[in-house]
Scaffold this active site. Structure first.
Site, PDB file in Angstrom:
ATOM      1  N   VAL A 187      -5.905 -10.831 -22.327  1.00 21.64           N
ATOM      2  CA  VAL A 187      -5.432 -12.219 -22.362  1.00 21.64           C
ATOM      3  C   VAL A 187      -4.656 -12.517 -21.093  1.00 21.64           C
ATOM      4  CG1 VAL A 187      -4.011 -13.862 -23.620  1.00 21.64           C
ATOM      5  CG2 VAL A 187      -5.328 -12.130 -24.862  1.00 21.64           C
ATOM      6  N   ILE A 231       7.282 -13.093 -10.557  1.00 23.32           N
ATOM      7  CA  ILE A 231       8.498 -13.129  -9.744  1.00 23.32           C
ATOM      8  C   ILE A 231       8.680 -14.538  -9.207  1.00 23.32           C
ATOM      9  CG2 ILE A 231       9.638 -12.200  -7.681  1.00 23.32           C
ATOM     10  CD1 ILE A 231       7.847  -9.688  -8.051  1.00 23.32           C
ATOM     11  N   ARG A 282      10.842  -7.674  -2.599  1.00 23.99           N
ATOM     12  CA  ARG A 282      10.131  -6.464  -3.020  1.00 23.99           C
ATOM     13  C   ARG A 282      10.512  -6.045  -4.439  1.00 23.99           C
ATOM     14  NH1 ARG A 282       9.871  -2.837   2.567  1.00 23.99           N
ATOM     15  NH2 ARG A 282       9.323  -4.573   3.931  1.00 23.99           N
ATOM     16  N   TYR A 286       0.825  -1.203   0.000  1.00 26.47           N
ATOM     17  CA  TYR A 286       0.000   0.000   0.000  1.00 26.47           C
ATOM     18  C   TYR A 286       0.861   1.256   0.000  1.00 26.47           C
ATOM     19  CZ  TYR A 286       0.874   0.108   5.079  1.00 26.47           C
ATOM     20  OH  TYR A 286       1.462   0.147   6.316  1.00 26.47           O
ATOM     21  N   LYS A 287       2.047   1.187   0.620  1.00 27.57           N
ATOM     22  CA  LYS A 287       2.934   2.351   0.626  1.00 27.57           C
ATOM     23  C   LYS A 287       3.386   2.686  -0.791  1.00 27.57           C
ATOM     24  CE  LYS A 287       4.766   2.061   5.336  1.00 27.57           C
ATOM     25  NZ  LYS A 287       5.988   1.925   6.160  1.00 27.57           N
ATOM     26  N   PHE A 288       3.660   1.653  -1.594  1.00 26.48           N
ATOM     27  CA  PHE A 288       4.059   1.878  -2.985  1.00 26.48           C
ATOM     28  C   PHE A 288       2.912   2.499  -3.778  1.00 26.48           C
ATOM     29  CE2 PHE A 288       3.751   0.218  -7.337  1.00 26.48           C
ATOM     30  CZ  PHE A 288       4.841   0.862  -7.908  1.00 26.48           C
ATOM     31  N   TRP A 289       1.717   1.896  -3.689  1.00 27.40           N
ATOM     32  CA  TRP A 289       0.601   2.374  -4.506  1.00 27.40           C
ATOM     33  C   TRP A 289       0.157   3.774  -4.102  1.00 27.40           C
ATOM     34  CZ3 TRP A 289      -0.199   0.519  -9.022  1.00 27.40           C
ATOM     35  CH2 TRP A 289       0.129  -0.805  -9.301  1.00 27.40           C
ATOM     36  N   ALA A 315       8.416  -6.447  -7.012  1.00 25.45           N
ATOM     37  CA  ALA A 315       7.230  -5.969  -7.734  1.00 25.45           C
ATOM     38  C   ALA A 315       7.248  -4.456  -7.944  1.00 25.45           C
ATOM     39  CB  ALA A 315       5.960  -6.410  -7.017  1.00 25.45           C
ATOM     40  N   LEU A 323       3.234  -9.866 -14.919  1.00 26.04           N
ATOM     41  CA  LEU A 323       4.147  -9.584 -13.810  1.00 26.04           C
ATOM     42  C   LEU A 323       4.381 -10.889 -13.062  1.00 26.04           C
ATOM     43  CD1 LEU A 323       5.717  -7.880 -11.784  1.00 26.04           C
ATOM     44  CD2 LEU A 323       3.550  -7.257 -10.717  1.00 26.04           C
TER      45      LEU A 323
END
EC number: 2.3.1.97
Length: 569
Positions: free
Chosen positions: A569, A293, A301, A158-161, A303, A291
């Site tokens: 897709v 990993i 981390r 959430y900190k990233f977004w 992503a 995406l």
């Protein structure tokens, strides 16, 4: 189109458990609301006044009865119910009312959140993590959430977004003017890749025209991209489907981004250019997908840096918006659709554990229920040919204008996405059919594509061939005045034939979403609801919500059809 987990037909028992969990959460909130003496919104959407003690008890009993009714329902899903309950509840009472077990369940459903809590608490102790959880905002808890333990993928925290140009959960849901969230210039975008700061990892650009590198991507996706919660099935993206999905017209090599550790490919993300129409505005954008990993590196981390790097590369081309989908709740979906499944080979699906047998039924009855005729019934139905492309392109273009969120295909893209080219692919991926009337006019078309799943450790079956509903269109939609009944009948006739053709090509199951006009035929063609959701997101673009084809109880909504006409897709 597939979510980041293998969606399967709903097991009624699991649906009941999800509903009971939701009821438990709402009951946990009730005492705090009662004690505060404040107004609480009832299940019927009306404010209930907090009065005397006897009134409180009466309201509490009424609430319990409603919760009991909900727990008996098999129509809700854990993801929709829990996130909706949290988002609409008073934050303090909702979080304080959660038991340690419920908090642990939320943490288990959200790997990115778990990492953040460990860092925030500075301890791996359970008590410290629980206290850190209670200090969060509701929108922070929802970000990254997935139902029933699915999608154990780190899609960034959430900190990233909160730092990205995407609508946030705490923004007021009022109608607003649509458009970009952030205006940038190409000259402000760095030339160099985002620093990894993680030895021995390094950025690479994957050349998918090179067979060896394509096989590396295929291997990474197979082992680490999608798996169902019970690890029974795993999507198998073949070279053919990767070429089809990642090398569409205008594709750029630089948008196929990998991270290596030594010679090993351990992470990947990709994008292809696409024009996106959001209501009356057309955006030059990109479609971001795959995406992935390596499972052993999910705590690194990666992503956020993958997302930042693909964004940087796309921005360097002067493109600022993107569309992406996922089964995980992120800030903030513009729409959410539900998966539906139609058995073509029910016996096989039952044997591998994909389709449950209802408790009040028997396998033999289910086999009869899903049996199909040998022959199609639509006159003039045949495979799509090169000569049909202009007519199909025009028909699809007009049909998609009926929806709020769609791609805008040119003639070359229509050919790529719909026409099977035997000399280009080792196996057939796309199956497209047209209806030609007596005058030679193309009046209808439909299409579906192949995505195979490996069945893990099964003594009899090793794969499931799944057909995914792709694009379709019919002239019946344009009759004046509009005749919904006629459209419903025509779509049901066409989709009945699509099922027969898929069965003829040895598909085992037919999957579709609640998008486009699908609500008009899914139940009638014996599609059952799945346990998977697909959320649609727009990057750096603020759009008002678009209906996903299901109602508040997560059931097909024939009265309010979906505004989504974008099949990924």
């Amino acid at each position: 189109m597939p979510p980041t987990e293998e969606s399967k037909p709903v097991d009624p028992a699991q649906e009941k458990q999800a509903a009971e969990a939701l009821a438990s959460l709402k009951e946990a909130q009730q005492p705090a609301a009662d004690e505060s003496g404040s107004e609480d919104e009832g299940a019927d959407g009306t404010a209930q006044e907090a009065g005397s003690g006897s009134t409180k008890k009466k309201n509490k009993k009424k609430s319990k009865k409603k919760n009991k009714d909900k727990s008996a329902s098999t129509e809700s899903s854990a993801e929709v119910g829990l996130t909706e309950a949290l988002a609409q509840a008073d934050p303090k009472s909702a979080l304080s009312g959660l038991t340690p077990k419920q908090i642990q369940e939320f943490i288990d459903l959200n790997p990115a959140l778990a990492n953040e809590l460990l860092a925030a608490s500075g301890s791996s102790g359970t008590t410290d993590v629980m206290e850190a959880f209670k200090k969060l905002k509701i929108q922070d808890i929802i970000t990254g959430l997935a139902s029933s333990g699915k999608n154990r993928k780190d899609m960034a925290s959430y900190k990233f977004w909160a730092t990205q140009p995407v609508p946030q959960f705490d923004e007021k849901p009022a109608i607003f003017e649509e458009g970009p969230l952030k205006i940038q210039k190409v000259e402000d975008i760095p030339d160099e890749p985002i620093p990894l700061n993680l030895a021995p990892f390094r950025w690479v650009t994957m050349d998918l025209t090179d067979e060896k590198q394509m096989q590396e991507v295929e291997k990474l996706l197979y082992g680490h991209f999608v798996e169902d919660d019970e690890a029974m099935f795993r999507f198998k993206y073949s070279t053919s489907i990767l070429k089809w999905s990642l090398m569409s017209p205008g594709w750029r090599k630089e948008w196929h981004v990998g991270i290596r550790s030594g010679d090993t490919l351990c992470a990947f993300i990709a994008a292809v250019p696409t024009e996106i129409r959001v209501r009356d505005k057309v955006i030059q954008g990109s479609e971001v997908n795959f995406l992935c990993i390596h499972k052993k590196l999910r705590g690194k981390r990666l992503a956020p840096v993958l997302i930042k790097e693909i964004t940087r590369r796309i921005n360097r081309e002067g493109i600022w918006q993107a569309i992406y989908t996922g089964g995980i709740v992120l800030p903030r979906p513009v729409s959410t659709c539900r998966y539906y499944h139609r058995a073509l080979n029910w016996q096989k699906l039952y044997e591998v554990g994909f389709s449950p047998c209802p408790s009040n039924s028997k396998p033999a009855f289910q086999v009869r229920k899903y049996a199909l005729p040998e022959q199609t019934s639509t006159k003039g139905l045949r495979e799509l040919q090169v000569k049909d492309l202009d007519a199909v392109h025009s028909l699809l273009e007009r049909y998609l204008k009926r929806f709020d969120l769609t791609p805008v295909f040119n003639r070359e893209e229509t050919e790529h996405w719909l026409l099977h080219k035997k000399d280009s692919y080792a196996e057939q991926v796309i199956y497209s059919y047209v209806v030609e009337d007596a005058s030679g006019k193309i009046t209808d078309f439909f299409s579906f594509y192949l995505l195979e799943s490996t069945v893990i450790r099964h003594p009899k079956h090793n794969s499931i061939r799944a057909a995914y509903m792709f694009y379709y269109a019919t002239e019946t939609a344009f009759t004046e005045p509009f005749d919904k009944g006629a459209l419903t009948k025509r779509l049901n006739d066409l989709m009945a034939d699509a099922l027969i053709l898929a069965k003829r090509h040895n598909f085992d199951v037919f999957n579709a979403l609640s998008l486009m006009d699908n609500a008009l035929f899914l139940e009638k063609q014996k599609f059952g609801p799945g346990d998977g959701q697909l959320h649609y997101y727009l990057f750096n673009y603020k759009a008002n919500p678009i209906h996903g084809g299901v109602d508040k109880k997560n059931r097909l909504d024939e009265d309010n059809l979906s505004g989504v006409g974008f099949v990924m897709v």
